[in-house]
Design an enzyme around this catalytic site. Structure first.
Site, mmCIF file in Angstrom:
data_model
loop_
_atom_site.group_PDB
_atom_site.id
_atom_site.type_symbol
_atom_site.label_atom_id
_atom_site.label_comp_id
_atom_site.label_asym_id
_atom_site.label_seq_id
_atom_site.Cartn_x
_atom_site.Cartn_y
_atom_site.Cartn_z
ATOM 1 N N GLY A 1 0.919 -1.131 -0.015
ATOM 2 C CA GLY A 1 -0.032 0.298 0.176
ATOM 3 C C GLY A 1 1.036 1.172 0.183
ATOM 4 O O GLY A 1 1.985 1.221 0.128
ATOM 5 N N CYS A 2 0.237 2.556 -0.193
ATOM 6 C CA CYS A 2 1.018 3.623 -0.428
ATOM 7 C C CYS A 2 1.601 3.925 1.021
ATOM 8 O O CYS A 2 3.076 4.198 1.065
ATOM 9 C CB CYS A 2 0.008 4.654 -0.977
ATOM 10 S SG CYS A 2 -1.337 4.840 -0.101
#
Lengths: 338, 338, 338, 338
Positions: A149-150
């Protein structure tokens, strides 16, 4: 050319994948799936995409349409990939999945943080974590990769070498991060409308943001994570705090980062705190860290573009590795600055 | 009308003071001092100011020009007020000083954080701390007030009731805050140019920002403070972390804040994390807090406009108290939203 | 206190009306109507509004609820006011309507530009045009005022004195204007989402924007109007072009504007091109103009805040006049700058 | 690899050239000149540039340093190129100059608009106009190219096919354009500081912007040009008005544009008004146009990135042609969106 299909082609990550593949030397986007915009030309869905890609039509997903596809790049809402990943792998396609579905190794963690049982726990073992800096060899030989994920990518890049070196206490970590609005996706919400966001800074997801689980897993840590929405479209900065395990020179954490990333094509170690714009529109990341003798804490910072190294860029980086291409093919480390 | 002089009239705080005084029912800006723009009409210096104020001329500072002045509002670079505060008080003027010069009670603290000896330590005892929510009565009877800084105001409003109630360990505090660019003042710097700031988020002043001292003094705490620059003109959000001293209900910190601010005209307690824009252009503040049983920490947030409650608004609020006016005269709690 | 009801209280103009009335010395918002948010506390609907207004409840519109109301401020989608204006006036309330319903004197014009027949053409004659600078006396004695639109206000303020003085050919006018995003209202649209708007400038409504009709009526002109969306929340700049009727000095148009607005409390005439931010959050307007001997054209510019002088501010200015108050009561000419 | 030197390497156009060349398959930036930052590592000057380029040192310009250089890319303030262009060409280097020095064919025009006599009028004839869409063959065989300015590029792309087709009267043209702030360069000015620009829209250079001359030359027209500064870093939108020479269908201008650009790799013709962000960070351009039978005028719009197709991108496109490379090498038509 490697033939790629994109799942979730009409979202922002889909659009970024298409922008990157439009100039990729060896991977071509040939089938585009996106239920909400099915039937539309890509040029209508993504106004930044030029011909010839703009003339492709977005399709409703259909397993048969994957015939002849070598690589599936999936950017779907959580819960969707686990319904179809098995069949995709069955067909022999390589798969890079950006959703949350296959990031957490323990299906109980998924059930806990996402509030629903995992639909395909038997597949979890087949997915390699998609951060090339820490899992490069495994990615090279994997059929399936769960791209990170970011927020976790920015955090893990900043902290993992420090945790691994034993410089900080993993039970003491606080991650305070700010994201650009594209991280919230393309769906319309009042909280992501221009009028509400411009000139405003706000925290959200207090104490219970789902990316916490992914960070804790990667770092073997207990983490208090507070995400914020900053008035910008792209970019994540993670400012991370941890109690040092011992006294040290103020730059010792920086030295550890320099050693860790000396040969990395996309991670720079900076003396100065990085600005997200240094890597906007790119697959680059910039990290820094220092020790504060006054409070006995280490501060570590990581900056990425949430759609680049935090999503589409990292997916392509993984795909390049999985398909034997130059890891950097079609990617830039240089941000679109200013 | 109370006759006010403004020192530092050509800066952003000066401009905000003038905007507020243009519609203030009982305080009139009558003399404007600003060395760098001396001789110019105010309308040239501040394009948002309308006549009649716009026709006033900015002057070079001169003590004699304070004859007949009741109130001095000073927004000067640090180090400047201490040279003239004695003479101003001598003349019988009331003084609200926004600089750092008279905020720290111990001149050694000033010397340590500002790197130079204090020029008027004998005056320190005459200045009352300018946060009305905690020092209202003292401000009412004071001749001199040291208005709090922008980051400290947001932080202290969020944390002080929790510290005072013994809910959190003062030695454990981390303050992670984001500010709009106007906080950096009107001077030209590459780091505050539009092209560099737009679409970017960056930390600065790592480990050594001077506002740390003011927060520590107000809270009796040891604090690790990381300021960030957010791509917005106004607004500060302080996200504060502290170890809880005991287990408690998740909303107990919120209840403490509600009690503390029940009668405050400018501080709202919110269930939801506040956005800085809720109070942009106003003297309002919004705070919230909660306890995280998972990590044993309290998170508290405070949002203000750095030029409003963090500077000019708070100065006027103090001045209203010092001059016997309605504390809210000429001030709004409502932000310019959206 | 004059008791006011707000129709459309949950929209952006409604929110701005409430912000202004929260500090208005003589008009109090006592009933709030907004169907989509009926039943919610105002504080939930508008996070910038503080108590006591925040504790009021938004209601579904009901004519009986206007008992005891002196003044109705309506900010409704076009087509709505014409259904209820008759009944409101019948009750003896004064009415300031911001919608398009009663701006065009000829019901055929309404039918042409809005694509539907007017429902209450018999009321058109009772509405006075709500630009105080040109209709002050009529507004003072009117029961009903149709407040001008945002683009028309900026344009008419810049051009009308020049047209009236015969300096420009009314058949030659081009208006090229840029608006902040709040002008598009609070409804969610992809085109007003943060990610799409930030860093982007775009034209819309090519050749057929409905405000054209209002401008043409006010100026007795034929106008080609191109609105643009600028990446900002508030503000309109109208850049207007017209063929000069004769050769003249380059500053002759400026002189005409200076004469026209010499005594106006909210209109400034500037030598320099005005920036919208000079009047952001205020009821101010800034205009300028000059003649280009090279091309024989006059360029005139007008800057306002679309929610201020272009909507809520102008409504209050009209209401002040209609109720015998100081025209400037509760209003500022000074923008929230920077 | 073609060895390129960059003049003006420390400015924004220099930074964009370096970003593009960092991933260019056949042109390498080998010498970097920039007097104001001479002696600094490129990584200090441009924080977005990664190694190996970041390790190069910016030098003070020296003709001898061009030994072995094939291609000079110059992005200098006007007046600078004309001092050195002769010597550069003498050495046999190919030269793409972005300054204004060699754009105007008639040295009197330069003297008139730039207020100083041209220093090298004898070289003017050796420069080909650098808009590949209209001068492709000449560029291919040229040693020296004067790349077009940012506003002229957007304007000429939108209007030239319509002028050439005789659809509009060249004496009637008005160009109303908005630019991002990077167009003003990297120098520090109050007008380009974040606080002043954010949330504001303003015209500048009324009646006398120097790009007028370049537009008039390219279109054989008389033009009234009004540039505006929009609160964004990159992007230009030119909204152009001209009197039609005859009645026509509303889409006839669009058809003309479609024919003109059918085979262009970087120019798209859009039915909808283009947003600048569609091409941000790229070398793409989007144009549209239509006829308004009501006013007898044609409106044409052109959107580019001022640093892309309006500067560095177009320079590389020209350089690709001059050196026999694929015209699109190292360039993208796809904007970084959102």
């Amino acid at each position: 050319m490697i033939r790629a299909a994109i799942l979730g082609a009409s979202g922002y990550v889909g659009g970024e994948l298409l922008r990157l593949l439009a100039r990729h030397p060896a991977i071509a986007a040939t089938r585009l799936f996106g239920d909400s915009k099915a039937g539309q030309k890509l040029g209508q869905v993504h106004p930044h995409i030029a011909v010839p890609l703009a003339d492709l039509t977005v399709e409703r997903f259909d397993l048969a349409a994957l015939d002849g596809i070598d690589l599936v790049l999936a950017a779907l809402p959580h819960g969707e990939s686990q319904k179809i990943a098995g069949a995709i792998l069955e067909k022999g396609c390589k798969l890079v999945d950006l959703g949350a579905d296959f990031r957490l190794h323990d299906p109980q963690d998924y059930a806990h943080w996402y509030g629903e049982p995992h639909q395909a726990p038997e597949l979890l073992g087949r997915f390699v974590t998609g951060i090339p800096e820490f899992h490069r060899d495994a990615i090279r030989s994997a059929q399936a990769v769960a791209a990170a994920g970011c927020y976790p990518t920015a955090t893990i890049l900043a902290l993992k070498p420090l945790v691994d070196a034993g410089l900080v206490d993993p039970a003491s970590i606080i991650v305070d991060a700010a994201s650009g609005v594209s991280g919230a996706g393309r769906g319309l919400k009042e909280g992501t409308s221009y009028n509400v966001v411009e000139g405003s800074f706000v925290a959200y997801g207090l104490l219970n943001h789902r990316h916490t689980a992914e960070m804790e897993q990667a770092l073997g840590a207990t983490i208090l994570f507070t995400p914020h929405l900053a008035p910008m479209t792209r970019g994540i900065l993670a400012t991370c705090y941890a109690t040092a395990t011992r006294d040290m020179g103020p730059d010792e954490p920086l030295s550890v980062l320099r050693s860790a990333y000396a040969d990395e094509p996309f991670v720079r170690v900076s003396n100065e705190p990085p600005a997200t714009k240094w890597v906007a529109g790119s697959n680059g990341a910039v990290v820094t860290a220092r020790y504060d003798p006054r409070t006995g804490r280490v501060v570590a910072l990581g900056a990425i573009d949430n759609l680049g190294k935090g999503a589409a860029g990292q997916m392509i980086q993984c795909a390049n590795l999985m398909t034997g291409l130059d890891e950097a093919a079609g990617l830039a480390a240089e941000g679109v600055f200013p």
